[in-house]
Scaffold this motif. Structure first.
Motif, PDB file in Angstrom:
ATOM      1  N   ALA A  92       0.853  -1.188   0.000  1.00  0.00           N
ATOM      2  CA  ALA A  92       0.000   0.000   0.000  1.00  0.00           C
ATOM      3  C   ALA A  92       0.888   1.236   0.000  1.00  0.00           C
ATOM      4  N   PHE A  93       0.793   2.019  -1.059  1.00  0.00           N
ATOM      5  CA  PHE A  93       1.603   3.223  -1.205  1.00  0.00           C
ATOM      6  C   PHE A  93       0.732   4.453  -1.031  1.00  0.00           C
ATOM      7  N   ASP A  94       1.171   5.364  -0.162  1.00  0.00           N
ATOM      8  CA  ASP A  94       0.537   6.673  -0.061  1.00  0.00           C
ATOM      9  C   ASP A  94       1.217   7.558  -1.100  1.00  0.00           C
ATOM     10  N   VAL A  95       0.498   8.500  -1.634  1.00  0.00           N
ATOM     11  CA  VAL A  95       1.056   9.327  -2.694  1.00  0.00           C
ATOM     12  C   VAL A  95       1.808  10.515  -2.123  1.00  0.00           C
ATOM     13  N   ASP A  96       1.146  11.315  -1.311  1.00  0.00           N
ATOM     14  CA  ASP A  96       1.741  12.555  -0.817  1.00  0.00           C
ATOM     15  C   ASP A  96       2.844  12.276   0.191  1.00  0.00           C
ATOM     16  N   GLY A  97       4.061  12.583  -0.188  1.00  0.00           N
ATOM     17  CA  GLY A  97       5.199  12.426   0.707  1.00  0.00           C
ATOM     18  C   GLY A  97       5.812  11.042   0.691  1.00  0.00           C
ATOM     19  N   THR A  98       5.174  10.084   0.010  1.00  0.00           N
ATOM     20  CA  THR A  98       5.736   8.741  -0.076  1.00  0.00           C
ATOM     21  C   THR A  98       6.142   8.449  -1.514  1.00  0.00           C
ATOM     22  N   ILE A  99       5.167   8.429  -2.421  1.00  0.00           N
ATOM     23  CA  ILE A  99       5.509   8.252  -3.836  1.00  0.00           C
ATOM     24  C   ILE A  99       6.015   9.566  -4.408  1.00  0.00           C
ATOM     25  N   THR A 100       5.428  10.661  -3.968  1.00  0.00           N
ATOM     26  CA  THR A 100       5.866  11.966  -4.461  1.00  0.00           C
ATOM     27  C   THR A 100       6.703  12.666  -3.404  1.00  0.00           C
ATOM     28  N   ASP A 101       7.396  13.698  -3.825  1.00  0.00           N
ATOM     29  CA  ASP A 101       8.222  14.437  -2.881  1.00  0.00           C
ATOM     30  C   ASP A 101       7.499  15.668  -2.356  1.00  0.00           C
ATOM     31  N   ARG A 102       6.187  15.728  -2.545  1.00  0.00           N
ATOM     32  CA  ARG A 102       5.409  16.882  -2.081  1.00  0.00           C
ATOM     33  C   ARG A 102       3.951  16.495  -1.939  1.00  0.00           C
ATOM     34  N   ASP A 103       3.175  17.388  -1.358  1.00  0.00           N
ATOM     35  CA  ASP A 103       1.731  17.217  -1.257  1.00  0.00           C
ATOM     36  C   ASP A 103       1.130  17.546  -2.621  1.00  0.00           C
ATOM     37  N   CYS A 104       0.202  16.734  -3.077  1.00  0.00           N
ATOM     38  CA  CYS A 104      -0.402  16.940  -4.405  1.00  0.00           C
ATOM     39  C   CYS A 104      -1.807  17.532  -4.347  1.00  0.00           C
ATOM     40  N   VAL A 105      -2.469  17.478  -3.202  1.00  0.00           N
ATOM     41  CA  VAL A 105      -3.876  17.897  -3.136  1.00  0.00           C
ATOM     42  C   VAL A 105      -4.026  19.373  -3.486  1.00  0.00           C
ATOM     43  N   VAL A 106      -3.282  20.227  -2.821  1.00  0.00           N
ATOM     44  CA  VAL A 106      -3.427  21.673  -3.044  1.00  0.00           C
ATOM     45  C   VAL A 106      -3.008  22.076  -4.458  1.00  0.00           C
ATOM     46  N   PRO A 107      -1.875  21.576  -4.984  1.00  0.00           N
ATOM     47  CA  PRO A 107      -1.550  21.924  -6.368  1.00  0.00           C
ATOM     48  C   PRO A 107      -2.629  21.493  -7.361  1.00  0.00           C
ATOM     49  N   PHE A 108      -3.251  20.345  -7.127  1.00  0.00           N
ATOM     50  CA  PHE A 108      -4.316  19.926  -8.036  1.00  0.00           C
ATOM     51  C   PHE A 108      -5.511  20.876  -7.937  1.00  0.00           C
ATOM     52  N   MET A 109      -5.863  21.295  -6.724  1.00  0.00           N
ATOM     53  CA  MET A 109      -6.973  22.248  -6.561  1.00  0.00           C
ATOM     54  C   MET A 109      -6.648  23.567  -7.256  1.00  0.00           C
ATOM     55  N   ARG A 110      -5.404  23.995  -7.138  1.00  0.00           N
ATOM     56  CA  ARG A 110      -4.993  25.226  -7.840  1.00  0.00           C
ATOM     57  C   ARG A 110      -5.110  25.040  -9.350  1.00  0.00           C
ATOM     58  N   ASN A 111      -4.718  23.874  -9.827  1.00  0.00           N
ATOM     59  CA  ASN A 111      -4.804  23.558 -11.249  1.00  0.00           C
ATOM     60  C   ASN A 111      -6.263  23.623 -11.720  1.00  0.00           C
ATOM     61  N   VAL A 112      -7.172  23.091 -10.919  1.00  0.00           N
ATOM     62  CA  VAL A 112      -8.596  23.083 -11.277  1.00  0.00           C
ATOM     63  C   VAL A 112      -9.164  24.494 -11.305  1.00  0.00           C
ATOM     64  N   THR A 113      -8.835  25.283 -10.306  1.00  0.00           N
ATOM     65  CA  THR A 113      -9.410  26.629 -10.224  1.00  0.00           C
ATOM     66  C   THR A 113      -8.706  27.610 -11.142  1.00  0.00           C
ATOM     67  N   GLY A 114      -7.504  27.268 -11.578  1.00  0.00           N
ATOM     68  CA  GLY A 114      -6.746  28.187 -12.415  1.00  0.00           C
ATOM     69  C   GLY A 114      -6.189  29.361 -11.636  1.00  0.00           C
ATOM     70  N   ALA A 115      -6.198  29.257 -10.315  1.00  0.00           N
ATOM     71  CA  ALA A 115      -5.713  30.349  -9.464  1.00  0.00           C
ATOM     72  C   ALA A 115      -4.537  29.861  -8.625  1.00  0.00           C
ATOM     73  N   ARG A 116      -3.622  30.754  -8.331  1.00  0.00           N
ATOM     74  CA  ARG A 116      -2.484  30.395  -7.485  1.00  0.00           C
ATOM     75  C   ARG A 116      -2.936  30.017  -6.085  1.00  0.00           C
ATOM     76  N   ARG A 117      -3.960  30.686  -5.584  1.00  0.00           N
ATOM     77  CA  ARG A 117      -4.475  30.407  -4.247  1.00  0.00           C
ATOM     78  C   ARG A 117      -5.986  30.215  -4.329  1.00  0.00           C
ATOM     79  N   ILE A 118      -6.510  29.318  -3.517  1.00  0.00           N
ATOM     80  CA  ILE A 118      -7.950  29.118  -3.487  1.00  0.00           C
ATOM     81  C   ILE A 118      -8.590  29.827  -2.294  1.00  0.00           C
ATOM     82  N   VAL A 119      -7.781  30.562  -1.544  1.00  0.00           N
ATOM     83  CA  VAL A 119      -8.283  31.254  -0.355  1.00  0.00           C
ATOM     84  C   VAL A 119      -9.448  32.193  -0.671  1.00  0.00           C
ATOM     85  N   PRO A 120      -9.403  32.992  -1.748  1.00  0.00           N
ATOM     86  CA  PRO A 120     -10.548  33.865  -2.016  1.00  0.00           C
ATOM     87  C   PRO A 120     -11.859  33.090  -2.171  1.00  0.00           C
TER      88      PRO A 120
END
Length: 179
Positions: A7-35
């Motif tokens: 069982a492999f976890d992706v964030d921090g195990t398979i990848t060298d970073r967290d992927c959830v937030v970058p994917f959300m940024r990719n979806v919204t087309g914005a650098r930050r989703i805070v607004p």
């Protein structure tokens, strides 16, 4: 005979970073989703005050994914999976994944990341089994809600155990190796 499940976890195990937030940024087309999150002040402040990561992820998913077409999310997910595959993978973990595949072990990605890009990433890595956070979709459009609990912490362990029970008929003669 004992079967091994890796069982492999992706964030921090398979990848060298967290992927959830970058994917959300990719979806919204914005650098930050805070607004987008700020438009939900009562629930946001309450979740922050409680330190409720699951509620924060649900709010962020609503801000990022509500009313997005499923085919649009799948296309974005496939592109993002390619980005992860081509630049964010940890060589040591990918080597371990390959060793398990070569040994004939069953490999599963288990992550709080979103299934919409983990499935294509799994395909790129030659992994068919993915347990991840799912987005609710109605009539081909994302509702902005999570389809079930965030797949992290105890929920991640529960989903893995349920998967082993369902796919392999129980945990008898199954050795689970977690990365």
């Amino acid at each position: 005979m004992t079967q091994t499940v890796a069982a492999f976890d992706v964030d921090g195990t398979i990848t060298d970073r967290d992927c959830v937030v970058p994917f959300m940024r990719n979806v919204t087309g914005a650098r930050r989703i805070v607004p987008r999150l700020a438009a939900r002040p009562g629930r946001l402040v309450s979740a922050l005050a409680r330190g409720d990561r699951d509620q924060l992820k649900a709010l962020a998913a609503d801000a990022a994914f509500r009313n997005r077409r499923e085919d649009d999310l799948e296309a974005l997910g496939a592109r993002f999976a390619r980005t992860v595959h081509d630049g964010w993978l940890r060589s040591d973990t990918v080597e371990a994944l390959g060793a398990h595949q070569a040994a004939g072990d069953r490999v599963v990605l288990v992550s709080a990341s979103f299934e919409v890009y983990l499935r294509p990433l799994g395909e790129l890595l030659g992994v068919n089994d993915v347990l991840a956070t799912r987005l609710a979709v109605t009539d081909g459009v994302a509702t902005g809600a999570l389809d079930g609990p965030n797949c992290r912490g105890p929920e991640k362990v529960r989903r893995l155990h349920d998967w082993v029970d369902g796919e392999l008929g129980g945990r008898t003669n199954v050795r689970v190796v977690a990365y």
